[in-house]
Enzyme design. Structure first.
Site, PDB file in Angstrom:
ATOM      1  N   CYS A  50      -7.310   0.750  12.219  1.00 11.98           N
ATOM      2  CA  CYS A  50      -6.140   0.088  12.801  1.00 11.98           C
ATOM      3  C   CYS A  50      -6.474  -0.368  14.212  1.00 11.98           C
ATOM      4  O   CYS A  50      -6.398  -1.541  14.541  1.00 11.98           O
ATOM      5  CB  CYS A  50      -4.960   1.033  12.779  1.00 11.98           C
ATOM      6  N   ASP A  82       1.989   1.783  13.457  1.00 13.94           N
ATOM      7  CA  ASP A  82       3.151   2.577  13.067  1.00 13.94           C
ATOM      8  C   ASP A  82       3.750   3.071  14.389  1.00 13.94           C
ATOM      9  O   ASP A  82       3.272   4.056  14.964  1.00 13.94           O
ATOM     10  CB  ASP A  82       2.605   3.727  12.196  1.00 13.94           C
ATOM     11  N   ARG A  93       0.820  -1.209   0.000  1.00 12.45           N
ATOM     12  CA  ARG A  93       0.000   0.000   0.000  1.00 12.45           C
ATOM     13  C   ARG A  93       0.860   1.269   0.000  1.00 12.45           C
ATOM     14  O   ARG A  93       0.570   2.231  -0.709  1.00 12.45           O
ATOM     15  CB  ARG A  93      -0.932  -0.009   1.222  1.00 12.45           C
ATOM     16  N   ARG A 122      -4.742  -3.909  14.862  1.00 16.90           N
ATOM     17  CA  ARG A 122      -4.196  -4.893  13.914  1.00 16.90           C
ATOM     18  C   ARG A 122      -2.857  -4.466  13.345  1.00 16.90           C
ATOM     19  O   ARG A 122      -2.070  -5.295  12.888  1.00 16.90           O
ATOM     20  CB  ARG A 122      -5.186  -5.146  12.763  1.00 16.90           C
ATOM     21  N   SER A 123      -2.583  -3.155  13.324  1.00 19.20           N
ATOM     22  CA  SER A 123      -1.424  -2.628  12.618  1.00 19.20           C
ATOM     23  C   SER A 123      -0.999  -1.347  13.317  1.00 19.20           C
ATOM     24  O   SER A 123      -1.841  -0.496  13.628  1.00 19.20           O
ATOM     25  CB  SER A 123      -1.867  -2.342  11.173  1.00 19.20           C
ATOM     26  N   HIS A 145       5.229  -2.068  13.689  1.00 16.35           N
ATOM     27  CA  HIS A 145       6.304  -1.841  12.711  1.00 16.35           C
ATOM     28  C   HIS A 145       6.895  -0.438  12.765  1.00 16.35           C
ATOM     29  O   HIS A 145       6.273   0.497  13.258  1.00 16.35           O
ATOM     30  CB  HIS A 145       5.778  -2.129  11.288  1.00 16.35           C
ATOM     31  N   ASN A 174      -2.042   6.262  19.812  1.00 17.64           N
ATOM     32  CA  ASN A 174      -2.955   5.190  20.209  1.00 17.64           C
ATOM     33  C   ASN A 174      -2.906   4.920  21.716  1.00 17.64           C
ATOM     34  O   ASN A 174      -3.929   4.625  22.332  1.00 17.64           O
ATOM     35  CB  ASN A 174      -2.655   3.914  19.405  1.00 17.64           C
ATOM     36  N   SER A 198       3.721   7.904   6.187  1.00 17.30           N
ATOM     37  CA  SER A 198       3.448   7.180   4.936  1.00 17.30           C
ATOM     38  C   SER A 198       1.957   7.139   4.663  1.00 17.30           C
ATOM     39  O   SER A 198       1.189   6.654   5.507  1.00 17.30           O
ATOM     40  CB  SER A 198       3.947   5.740   5.043  1.00 17.30           C
TER      41      SER A 198
HETATM   42  N1  LIG Z   1       1.345   5.617   8.197  1.00 20.28           N
HETATM   43  C1  LIG Z   1       0.370   5.950   9.058  1.00 20.28           C
HETATM   44  N2  LIG Z   1       0.669   6.021  10.374  1.00 20.28           N
HETATM   45  C2  LIG Z   1      -0.290   6.355  11.283  1.00 20.28           C
HETATM   46  O1  LIG Z   1       0.031   6.406  12.484  1.00 20.28           O
HETATM   47  C3  LIG Z   1      -1.623   6.614  10.813  1.00 20.28           C
HETATM   48  C4  LIG Z   1      -1.909   6.535   9.429  1.00 20.28           C
HETATM   49  N3  LIG Z   1      -0.886   6.207   8.583  1.00 20.28           N
HETATM   50  N4  LIG Z   1      -3.138   6.834   8.923  1.00 20.28           N
HETATM   51  C5  LIG Z   1      -4.257   7.044   9.800  1.00 20.28           C
HETATM   52  C6  LIG Z   1      -3.886   7.574  11.116  1.00 20.28           C
HETATM   53  C7  LIG Z   1      -3.490   9.013  11.189  1.00 20.28           C
HETATM   54  N5  LIG Z   1      -2.581   9.018  12.346  1.00 20.28           N
HETATM   55  C8  LIG Z   1      -1.582   9.977  12.515  1.00 20.28           C
HETATM   56  C9  LIG Z   1      -1.346  10.898  11.523  1.00 20.28           C
HETATM   57  C10 LIG Z   1      -0.361  11.868  11.689  1.00 20.28           C
HETATM   58  C11 LIG Z   1       0.370  11.897  12.856  1.00 20.28           C
HETATM   59  C12 LIG Z   1       1.413  12.961  13.018  1.00 20.28           C
HETATM   60  O2  LIG Z   1       1.812  13.596  12.060  1.00 20.28           O
HETATM   61  N6  LIG Z   1       1.866  13.238  14.211  1.00 20.28           N
HETATM   62  C13 LIG Z   1       2.919  14.205  14.481  1.00 20.28           C
HETATM   63  C14 LIG Z   1       2.403  15.581  14.840  1.00 20.28           C
HETATM   64  C15 LIG Z   1       0.929  15.716  15.031  1.00 20.28           C
HETATM   65  C16 LIG Z   1       0.452  17.117  15.427  1.00 20.28           C
HETATM   66  O3  LIG Z   1       1.161  18.100  15.186  1.00 20.28           O
HETATM   67  O4  LIG Z   1      -0.652  17.189  16.000  1.00 20.28           O
HETATM   68  C17 LIG Z   1       3.767  13.702  15.622  1.00 20.28           C
HETATM   69  O5  LIG Z   1       4.918  14.150  15.703  1.00 20.28           O
HETATM   70  O6  LIG Z   1       3.298  12.850  16.400  1.00 20.28           O
HETATM   71  C18 LIG Z   1       0.120  10.965  13.871  1.00 20.28           C
HETATM   72  C19 LIG Z   1      -0.859  10.006  13.696  1.00 20.28           C
HETATM   73  C20 LIG Z   1      -2.435   7.695  12.856  1.00 20.28           C
HETATM   74  N7  LIG Z   1      -2.689   6.937  11.680  1.00 20.28           N
HETATM   75  O1  LIG Z   2      -4.604   4.636  14.746  1.00 20.12           O
HETATM   76  C1  LIG Z   2      -3.773   4.288  13.893  1.00 20.12           C
HETATM   77  C2  LIG Z   2      -4.058   4.317  12.534  1.00 20.12           C
HETATM   78  C3  LIG Z   2      -3.107   3.910  11.651  1.00 20.12           C
HETATM   79  N1  LIG Z   2      -1.900   3.479  12.069  1.00 20.12           N
HETATM   80  C4  LIG Z   2      -0.910   3.062  11.069  1.00 20.12           C
HETATM   81  C5  LIG Z   2      -0.548   1.618  10.981  1.00 20.12           C
HETATM   82  C6  LIG Z   2      -0.064   1.485   9.539  1.00 20.12           C
HETATM   83  O2  LIG Z   2       1.289   1.941   9.457  1.00 20.12           O
HETATM   84  C7  LIG Z   2      -0.967   2.449   8.795  1.00 20.12           C
HETATM   85  C8  LIG Z   2      -2.185   1.777   8.207  1.00 20.12           C
HETATM   86  O3  LIG Z   2      -1.808   0.970   7.154  1.00 20.12           O
HETATM   87  P1  LIG Z   2      -2.476  -0.458   6.836  1.00 20.12           P
HETATM   88  O4  LIG Z   2      -1.821  -0.835   5.532  1.00 20.12           O
HETATM   89  O5  LIG Z   2      -3.952  -0.232   6.684  1.00 20.12           O
HETATM   90  O6  LIG Z   2      -2.119  -1.370   7.966  1.00 20.12           O
HETATM   91  O7  LIG Z   2      -1.389   3.381   9.774  1.00 20.12           O
HETATM   92  C9  LIG Z   2      -1.592   3.469  13.412  1.00 20.12           C
HETATM   93  O8  LIG Z   2      -0.473   3.113  13.838  1.00 20.12           O
HETATM   94  N2  LIG Z   2      -2.549   3.864  14.282  1.00 20.12           N
END
Ligand SMILES: Nc1nc(=O)c2c([nH]1)NC[C@@H]1CN(c3ccc(C(=O)N[C@@H](CCC(=O)O)C(=O)O)cc3)CN21
Ligand SMILES: O=c1ccn([C@H]2C[C@H](O)[C@@H](COP(=O)(O)O)O2)c(=O)[nH]1
Length: 283
Positions: free
Chosen positions: A160, A183, A22, A180-181, A221, A191, A282
């Protein structure tokens, strides 16, 4: 904080490289992690080895509890986290179910508050749980599930953290949350805060004591472009004591959460942390 650091070290020591189709990136991956948070002792699991933007995490959780399906509504609450997934993923941009700019589709809170029934109408899972717990009822099925495979094609991302299972023992409320997944550098930071805040908030509006929250992660991961910062910057820092979360005691019902609660109703004290780290995200 120790369990978070242990997980990061475990991924680096034992992780296996997995290609992710993805995102087109490789992830260093381990399977299964069990974290727990002592909500009863108010040990708020905020990462201290970098600055954590905890307000965005709680705002995102509030949006889920309200059943939002639009990144603009999340932004109004203070979470920018859905902008990229709603507007930058080409598979979703070309999906005929996408209703326009900022639409996320039938994800997370939509399933939690309005799960479509095949025979018509919808189910409000959260309201049922809050009503039961408020009456002291735990039917061993107090489950809030966002995971609806029949509608994955109608949303921008599969959830997730997909299931939250509440339990009552006497007047103490427990929570098991399933993911399930994960980052780990970016998502886990959010989370952990969400699992903790969800138990604290639902305990408060149902008049129960908050107990322990258990957080199960399946695929944990680190993306290849995050590894260097994790290994050589964040993990070199010494952790600091955990802060405390304070929720406005005037929040007393699901209706309050739906109508007037904002991020001003949440406060963190005693948060000492190292400086922020900008991890690559990502889509
Ligand atoms: N690859 C990926 N990782 C994720 O953790 C994730 C997704 N995709 N897609 C859906 C949601 C969106 N989430 C996110 C998205 C952005 C941040 C982020 O940019 N955090 C920064 C600053 C946030 C802010 O300024 O409020 C950080 O440093 O934590 C964190 C979680 C968690 N999820
Ligand atoms: O609450 C969240 C939402 C998303 N993520 C991360 C986990 C993965 O890196 C991506 C989602 O990709 P999938 O291919 O659908 O698993 O977003 C997270 O950690 N926490």
């Amino acid at each position: 904080m120790k369990q978070y650091l242990d997980l990061c070290h475990r991924i680096i020591d034992e992780g296996v490289w997995v290609e992710n189709e993805r995102t087109g990136k490789r992830c260093l991956t381990v399977i299964n992690a069990d974290l727990m948070y002592r909500v009863d002792r108010n040990e708020f699991p905020l990462i201290t080895t970098r600055k954590s933007f905890w307000k965005g995490a709680i705002a995102e959780m509030l949006g889920y509890l309200r059943g939002y399906d639009n990144a603009a509504d999340f932004r109004k609450l203070g979470a920018k986290t859905w902008d990229a997934n709603a507007n930058e993923n080409s598979a979703w941009l070309n999906n005929s179910h996408r209703k326009g700019v900022d639409d996320m589709g039938r994800v997370y809170g939509v399933q939690g508050r309005a799960w479509s029934k095949p025979d018509g109408g919808s189910i409000d899972q959260l309201k049922k749980i809050v009503d039961n717990l408020s009456k002291g009822i735990d039917d061993r099925g107090e489950i809030l599930s966002f995971y609806n495979p029949g509608e994955f094609h109608m949303g921008c991302l599969r959830p997730c953290m997909h299931t939250h299972n509440f339990s009552l023992l006497d007047d103490t409320l427990y929570l098991n949350s399933f993911q399930r997944s994960c980052d780990v550098p970016l998502g886990l930071n959010f989370n952990q805060v969400q699992v903790f805040a969800l138990l604290a908030l639902i305990a408060q509006i149902t008049g129960k004591k908050a107990g322990t929250a258990y957080h199960k992660i399946v695929n944990a991961h680190i993306y290849e472009d995050q590894l260097d910062l994790m290994q050589n910057v964040q993990l070199k820092r010494e952790p600091m004591p955990s802060p405390q979360l304070h929720i406005n005691p005037d929040i007393k019902s699901l209706h309050d959460i739906e109508t007037w609660v904002t991020m001003d109703d949440f406060e963190v004290t005693g948060y000492e942390h190292h400086e922020a780290i900008k991890y690559p995200f990502s889509v």
